[in-house]
Enzyme design. Structure first.
Site, PDB file in Angstrom:
ATOM      1  N   GLU A 194       0.739  -1.210   0.034  1.00 59.23           N
ATOM      2  CA  GLU A 194      -0.046   0.081   0.045  1.00 59.23           C
ATOM      3  C   GLU A 194       0.856   1.334   0.129  1.00 59.23           C
ATOM      4  O   GLU A 194       1.774   1.286   0.773  1.00 59.23           O
ATOM      5  CB  GLU A 194      -0.784   0.170   1.063  1.00 59.23           C
ATOM      6  CG  GLU A 194      -1.900  -1.212   1.273  1.00 59.23           C
ATOM      7  CD  GLU A 194      -2.801  -1.093   2.436  1.00 59.23           C
ATOM      8  OE1 GLU A 194      -3.675  -2.107   2.477  1.00 59.23           O
ATOM      9  OE2 GLU A 194      -2.854  -0.415   3.257  1.00 59.23           O
ATOM     10  N   CYS A 208       3.505   8.696   0.302  1.00 61.62           N
ATOM     11  CA  CYS A 208       4.151   7.786   1.611  1.00 61.62           C
ATOM     12  C   CYS A 208       4.598   6.378   1.092  1.00 61.62           C
ATOM     13  O   CYS A 208       3.158   5.690   0.677  1.00 61.62           O
ATOM     14  CB  CYS A 208       3.216   7.642   2.846  1.00 61.62           C
ATOM     15  SG  CYS A 208       3.721   6.759   4.218  1.00 61.62           S
ATOM     16  N   CYS A 215       5.951  -6.050   8.338  1.00 63.66           N
ATOM     17  CA  CYS A 215       7.147  -5.597   8.936  1.00 63.66           C
ATOM     18  C   CYS A 215       7.509  -6.480  10.127  1.00 63.66           C
ATOM     19  O   CYS A 215       6.472  -7.193  10.711  1.00 63.66           O
ATOM     20  CB  CYS A 215       6.555  -4.336   9.631  1.00 63.66           C
ATOM     21  SG  CYS A 215       8.128  -3.307  10.429  1.00 63.66           S
ATOM     22  N   CYS A 219       5.748  -3.264  16.305  1.00 60.13           N
ATOM     23  CA  CYS A 219       5.600  -2.261  17.250  1.00 60.13           C
ATOM     24  C   CYS A 219       4.056  -2.355  17.640  1.00 60.13           C
ATOM     25  O   CYS A 219       3.305  -2.761  16.830  1.00 60.13           O
ATOM     26  CB  CYS A 219       5.738  -0.897  16.630  1.00 60.13           C
ATOM     27  SG  CYS A 219       7.409  -0.479  16.347  1.00 60.13           S
ATOM     28  N   CYS A 222       1.118  -0.494  15.817  1.00 58.78           N
ATOM     29  CA  CYS A 222       1.093  -0.652  14.266  1.00 58.78           C
ATOM     30  C   CYS A 222       0.192  -1.611  13.795  1.00 58.78           C
ATOM     31  O   CYS A 222       0.673  -2.778  13.954  1.00 58.78           O
ATOM     32  CB  CYS A 222       2.541  -0.286  14.059  1.00 58.78           C
ATOM     33  SG  CYS A 222       2.602  -0.394  12.110  1.00 58.78           S
ATOM     34  N   CYS A 439      -1.341   7.067   9.412  1.00 59.43           N
ATOM     35  CA  CYS A 439       0.023   6.386   9.980  1.00 59.43           C
ATOM     36  C   CYS A 439      -0.428   5.431  10.978  1.00 59.43           C
ATOM     37  O   CYS A 439      -1.189   5.301  11.829  1.00 59.43           O
ATOM     38  CB  CYS A 439       0.405   7.526  10.922  1.00 59.43           C
ATOM     39  SG  CYS A 439       1.941   7.095  11.711  1.00 59.43           S
TER      40      CYS A 439
END
Length: 468
Positions: A194, A208, A215, A219, A222, A439
């Site tokens: 994305e 972005c 990932c 975190c 996230c 975000c």
């Protein structure tokens, strides 16, 4: 360098064994190994970052295997080991091709590499510049050989036989109520990434981009981290996101002026391809972004951060998000390897040699976790001696989230404390959150997800008050 908190959905053979394999070797041993491990579920041991290499750097850089047999790919469950979940390197090896079976990924090369490749094919260096400008400059953004106007006929024929101009396939574009666009791209292996385009009335339009599929940092706030890591993106896959954003949306939102590596993935976990992609983005005869307007974000991989600051002129953002090791160990497990003190000490040392350079600290505010007045005062002390700006970011909720966003009033109070102490501080509003484009909201976790960690006792009340 072991990082015990990394979550990855692939089986690696190990750095040493991978490097010893050549395309001409028999695949029998690898096939037997994969067969023994197929259809099993594993809890992965701590990985070394050297075991997650850039795929395009092995054997034949910036090249793609070409096979007469079409293969069907589908994303594999995070912890399931099967052939579709092998690394790109392993898949390439299994095709048992030769150098003649490769197609060069043009967007995976810097200009110097492209020029050398063009000369190796018997053409003048000037043809390389003409091709480069049609890939990136003059608002052409060519995606297929048929669009390459003005080039030598023999040169175009060579490109059609030996080169690939396109690595991403557009899946869909989602538009949020505030005008933010989320672009979904399908990769050659069927995985989806994305990319987000954020328009601004003042003409500062930002793309972005993602650097990985998923990932490994996990975190806790996230959504992308829930996926674990599927694989690194190649240089070409990273660069093409920016090219697509300009070609698809420039007429709608205006010129794309800024690039932030804040999409899916930890950019410095894919440091080779990210540094190379950034070099391509800022080339003055190509996309020509200002280095200060290309920002690479990191959760705090210290060795890679040092390398980035020494090799790249682009901007750096550090996702800080806590003022104590206790909290950061919990919400950002990378801190268990690279503590706050080490991270900030490294920045002080490295920035001494960079003239007029400021790091951007990103601070996602989590209600009752890291938004107290004491946190504000500690943050002031932490950044002393570091040329910086601070972005305060509202937490963007997502499915299964443990956290709540800090209220606007408290964010302003937090901001004012920092500003009164002389910090340059900005409040960053959420953009595109109604389309999961804000975000921390990118990606699509599968049925098997990276773990949520035990909440420290003193924060349990704050977390328990969060909506599920």
């Amino acid at each position: 360098m072991e990082i015990g908190c990394l979550w990855t959905g692939r089986l690696w053979l190990g750095a040493n064994s991978m490097l010893s394999i050549k395309p001409s070797n028999s695949m029998a041993m690898i096939s037997m190994s994969l067969q023994r491990q197929r259809n099993h579920t594993f809890c992965f041991p701590p990985l070394k970052t050297s075991q997650l290499p850039s795929v395009s750097s092995f054997i034949y850089p910036h090249r793609r295997w070409v096979s007469n047999t079409s293969a069907s790919y589908s994303p594999a469950p995070l912890l399931s080991i099967d052939d579709s979940n092998c690394s790109d390197f392993e898949v390439e090896l299994q095709k048992q091709g030769s150098p003649s079976d490769f197609k060069v990924l043009l967007k995976g090369m810097t200009y110097v590499e492209l020029e050398e490749w063009v000369k190796s094919k018997g053409f003048r260096p000037g043809q390389a510049m003409m091709l480069w400008k049609r890939l990136y400059g003059n608002q052409v953004w060519t995606s297929c050989v048929h669009e390459l106007e003005g080039l030598n006929k023999d040169f175009k024929k060579m490109l059609s036989e030996t080169a690939e101009l396109k690595v991403l396939s557009l899946k869909t574009i989602l538009t949020a109520s505030d005008g933010t666009r989320k672009i979904l791209f399908t990769l050659e292996d069927g995985l989806v990434i994305e990319t987000v385009v954020i328009p601004c009335d003042r003409g500062r339009n930002t793309v972005c981009i993602s650097s990985q599929v998923g990932c490994a940092m996990n975190c806790q706030f996230c959504y992308t981290g829930r996926m674990g890591l599927r694989r690194n993106l190649t240089t070409a896959e990273i660069v093409e996101q920016a090219v697509y954003a300009r070609s698809l949306l420039a007429s709608e939102v205006g010129s794309i002026t800024n690039v932030v590596f804040m999409g899916m993935g930890e950019p410095l976990h894919n440091v080779d391809n990210v540094i190379k992609a950034a070099e391509i983005l800022v080339h003055d005869q190509g996309l020509h972004f200002s280095p200060r307007k290309v920002t690479i974000s990191t959760s705090g991989l210290v060795p890679q951060l040092k390398r980035f600051l020494r090799e790249s002129s682009c901007a750096l953002a550090v996702s800080l998000n806590a003022t104590t090791d206790e909290v950061r160990n919990w919400i950002m497990p990378i801190n268990r390897k690279y503590k706050l003190g080490l991270l900030l000490k490294t920045l002080r040392e490295e920035l001494c040699s960079k003239h007029n350079y400021k790091v951007l600290f990103e601070y996602v505010m989590l209600a009752g976790v890291n938004d107290s007045l004491e946190d504000a005062k500690r943050l002031i002390d932490l950044v002393q001696g570091i040329p910086c700006k601070i972005n305060l970011i509202s937490f963007n909720p997502h499915c299964g989230s443990q956290f709540r966003p800090t209220s606007d009033e408290k964010m302003i109070e937090f901001r004012n404390i920092l500003a009164e102490a002389g910090c340059v501080v900005l409040l960053r509003p959420s953009r595109g959150d109604d389309q999961m484009a804000a975000c921390g909201q990118l990606g699509k976790p599968g049925p098997v997800q990276a773990p949520l960690f035990r909440v420290p006792e003193k924060f349990q009340m704050a977390v328990n008050a969060s909506p599920r």
